[in-house]
Design an enzyme around this catalytic site. Structure first.
Site, PDB file in Angstrom:
ATOM      1  N   ARG A   1     -44.110  54.026  -1.798  1.00  0.00           N
ATOM      2  CA  ARG A   1     -43.533  52.895  -1.069  1.00  0.00           C
ATOM      3  C   ARG A   1     -44.497  51.715  -0.966  1.00  0.00           C
ATOM      4  O   ARG A   1     -44.070  50.566  -0.998  1.00  0.00           O
ATOM      5  CB  ARG A   1     -43.147  53.336   0.342  1.00  0.00           C
TER       6      ARG A   1
ATOM      7  N   THR B   1     -40.678  54.838   8.142  1.00  0.00           N
ATOM      8  CA  THR B   1     -39.843  54.517   6.989  1.00  0.00           C
ATOM      9  C   THR B   1     -38.384  54.873   7.257  1.00  0.00           C
ATOM     10  O   THR B   1     -37.472  54.083   6.987  1.00  0.00           O
ATOM     11  CB  THR B   1     -40.331  55.294   5.755  1.00  0.00           C
TER      12      THR B   1
ATOM     13  N   TYR C   1     -50.824  56.951   7.665  1.00  0.00           N
ATOM     14  CA  TYR C   1     -49.610  57.284   6.914  1.00  0.00           C
ATOM     15  C   TYR C   1     -49.795  56.809   5.474  1.00  0.00           C
ATOM     16  O   TYR C   1     -49.800  55.616   5.200  1.00  0.00           O
ATOM     17  CB  TYR C   1     -48.416  56.615   7.582  1.00  0.00           C
TER      18      TYR C   1
ATOM     19  N   LYS D   1     -50.485  61.571   7.815  1.00  0.00           N
ATOM     20  CA  LYS D   1     -49.199  61.960   7.252  1.00  0.00           C
ATOM     21  C   LYS D   1     -49.294  61.759   5.750  1.00  0.00           C
ATOM     22  O   LYS D   1     -49.365  60.633   5.253  1.00  0.00           O
ATOM     23  CB  LYS D   1     -48.068  61.125   7.831  1.00  0.00           C
TER      24      LYS D   1
ATOM     25  N   ILE E   1     -43.869  65.594   9.438  1.00  0.00           N
ATOM     26  CA  ILE E   1     -43.066  64.511  10.005  1.00  0.00           C
ATOM     27  C   ILE E   1     -41.836  64.435   9.108  1.00  0.00           C
ATOM     28  O   ILE E   1     -41.908  64.013   7.964  1.00  0.00           O
ATOM     29  CB  ILE E   1     -43.841  63.187  10.066  1.00  0.00           C
TER      30      ILE E   1
ATOM     31  N   TYR F   1     -47.869  45.742  -0.463  1.00  0.00           N
ATOM     32  CA  TYR F   1     -47.717  44.449  -1.152  1.00  0.00           C
ATOM     33  C   TYR F   1     -49.031  43.715  -1.404  1.00  0.00           C
ATOM     34  O   TYR F   1     -49.269  43.212  -2.498  1.00  0.00           O
ATOM     35  CB  TYR F   1     -46.743  43.521  -0.392  1.00  0.00           C
TER      36      TYR F   1
END
Length: 297
Positions: free
Chosen positions: A141, A47, A136, A165, A207, A110
């Site tokens: 997001r 990201t 992740y 993560k 991270i 999405y």
């Protein structure tokens, strides 16, 4: 794979030319600064690296250059996730071929897959490579949360899924994963501000966004927590906390890129639809960073 410690979600420096080309000298200098600061792993194309606005050829070049710059001095964990399974597989294979030690695959965005679809996606991607896979999970997001049940099923089916993560902003979630999966899965904080509390319930590192700017300071704070030197860990964590929070005064990575540009490390350039931070945010960041610098004297 030992993933304990601090890994940096690398920014992607751009030039302020017509195409916003990648600034390769700035990227190499950034990687060298991370390694010199004791960072355990380099994470390109996440990201913070603005992966949605990078072309596949740029991503593969970033994977290749990161591995060559690194020369085995730290881990290279390449961000290869997308919202299409076949595309994720292609990028993951390319990263492995480029010399990445592991790949990091974000929850597909999405499309709004079911939990069953998420399990199928991660298992297919993991089966396509030999290297370790880091899941992740960042629902703010992606618009979808990978459930604990789904992650347990992924771990049962895909042996090379070794870590997650966790950027859910939820320490209880990290605690649940630790309870259910134990040493089977390494949990890494995806939120700098939550690294200390997550380590207290079993996470093995972070991270980090902030480590782009302050690699040694973030490394020291993480190490103190992992070494169970909690008084020191709290002191270091609380000193960094305003900086961690300032990194999200606007959408990441615009704030950290501004801070790096102020230090002469790269241009203050992000790709659209992101824009550089505004004057009010820059003033706030400047104040926070100046205050942090005083605590280090």
């Amino acid at each position: 794979m030992d993933l304990r410690g601090t890994h940096t979600a690398l920014v992607t420096p751009f030039l302020d030319d017509a195409h916003q080309s990648i600034d390769w000298p700035a990227f190499e200098a950034l990687c060298e600064a991370q390694i010199a600061g004791g960072i355990r792993g380099l994470v390109p194309c996440g990201t913070t690296g603005e992966s949605p606005s990078l072309s596949d050829s740029e991503k593969i070049e970033l994977f290749t250059r990161t591995a060559k710059i690194n020369k085995g001095r730290s881990l290279v964990i390449a961000g290869t996730g997308s919202n299409a399974t076949h595309h994720t597989i292609e990028l993951s294979r390319a990263a492995e071929e480029a010399g990445a030690d592991a790949v990091m695959i974000v929850v597909p965005y999405y499309n709004k897959p079911t939990q069953e679809g998420l399990v199928a996606h991660f298992c297919a991607a993991a089966a396509a490579v030999k290297c370790p896979v880091v899941v992740y999970n960042i629902p703010s997001r992606t618009g979808i949360d990978l459930s604990a049940d789904a992650l347990v099923h992924i771990c049962e089916k895909a042996k090379n899924v070794v870590a997650c993560k966790e950027a859910t902003g939820n320490v209880l979630r990290a605690q649940e994963l630790g309870r259910r999966l134990g040493d089977r899965l390494t949990i890494l904080s995806g939120d700098d501000a939550l690294t200390l509390p997550m380590i207290s319930v079993g996470a093995k590192g972070v991270i980090s966004v902030t480590s782009n700017l302050l690699p040694r300071e973030v490394t020291e704070a993480t190490k103190a927590a992992l070494d169970e030197r909690y008084e020191l860990a709290r002191k270091l964590h609380f000193a960094l906390l305003p900086v961690h929070e300032a990194m999200f005064v606007e959408s990441n990575p615009s704030p950290v890129k501004w801070a790096l540009s102020e230090r002469g490390k790269m241009k203050n350039v992000v790709r659209g639809p992101l824009v550089p931070i505004g004057a009010a945010s820059a003033l706030k960041m400047s104040s926070v960073l100046d205050a942090f610098a005083k605590t280090q004297k």
